[in-house]
Design a protein around this motif. Structure first.
Motif, mmCIF file in Angstrom:
data_model
loop_
_atom_site.group_PDB
_atom_site.id
_atom_site.type_symbol
_atom_site.label_atom_id
_atom_site.label_comp_id
_atom_site.label_asym_id
_atom_site.label_seq_id
_atom_site.Cartn_x
_atom_site.Cartn_y
_atom_site.Cartn_z
ATOM 1 N N THR A 52 -143.739 -28.349 -84.024
ATOM 2 C CA THR A 52 -142.479 -27.686 -83.664
ATOM 3 C C THR A 52 -142.387 -27.337 -82.183
ATOM 4 O O THR A 52 -141.304 -27.092 -81.687
ATOM 5 N N GLU A 53 -143.514 -27.320 -81.469
ATOM 6 C CA GLU A 53 -143.484 -27.051 -80.027
ATOM 7 C C GLU A 53 -142.968 -28.259 -79.250
ATOM 8 O O GLU A 53 -142.577 -28.152 -78.096
ATOM 9 N N ARG A 58 -137.997 -30.845 -82.239
ATOM 10 C CA ARG A 58 -136.778 -30.024 -82.230
ATOM 11 C C ARG A 58 -135.530 -30.904 -82.295
ATOM 12 O O ARG A 58 -134.563 -30.580 -82.980
ATOM 13 N N ASP A 59 -135.546 -32.041 -81.610
ATOM 14 C CA ASP A 59 -134.410 -32.945 -81.673
ATOM 15 C C ASP A 59 -134.299 -33.585 -83.052
ATOM 16 O O ASP A 59 -133.200 -33.812 -83.554
ATOM 17 N N GLY A 62 -132.698 -31.021 -85.146
ATOM 18 C CA GLY A 62 -131.306 -30.906 -84.718
ATOM 19 C C GLY A 62 -130.445 -32.056 -85.185
ATOM 20 O O GLY A 62 -129.271 -31.879 -85.516
#
Length: 89
Positions: A52-53, A58-59, A62
């Motif tokens: 998650t870092e 994250r994309d 998203g």
């Protein structure tokens, strides 16, 4: 290609010539392409791509959230279903 198509749609919107069919087509196509690309990228970086870092992770998350926000694929496809090749931008 997605950037060019999006830029063209923004230009048409500014000139008040963007149709609902073109809007649906752009929303559907760009959302689907983003989801495909984001699904492939984490695998290129091995385990780091899924942490998650990582910006890739994250994309990826998203892009999954973006599909319901843009509307389901079937609902978006319907306005552009009657689009003929002569009407395509």
């Amino acid at each position: 290609m997605a950037q060019i198509f999006t830029d063209r749609c923004v230009g048409e919107l500014t000139a008040d010539r963007l149709t609902a069919t073109e809007t649906a087509m752009a929303t559907w196509w760009v959302t689907e392409r983003r989801q495909q690309l984001a699904s492939r990228c984490p695998q290129l970086h091995g385990g780091y791509g899924y942490m998650t870092e990582s910006p890739l992770a994250r994309d990826f998350v998203g892009s999954r959230v973006g599909t319901p926000f843009a509307g389901t694929t079937e609902v978006i496809r319907r306005p552009s279903a009657g689009l003929s090749l002569a009407d395509a931008p």
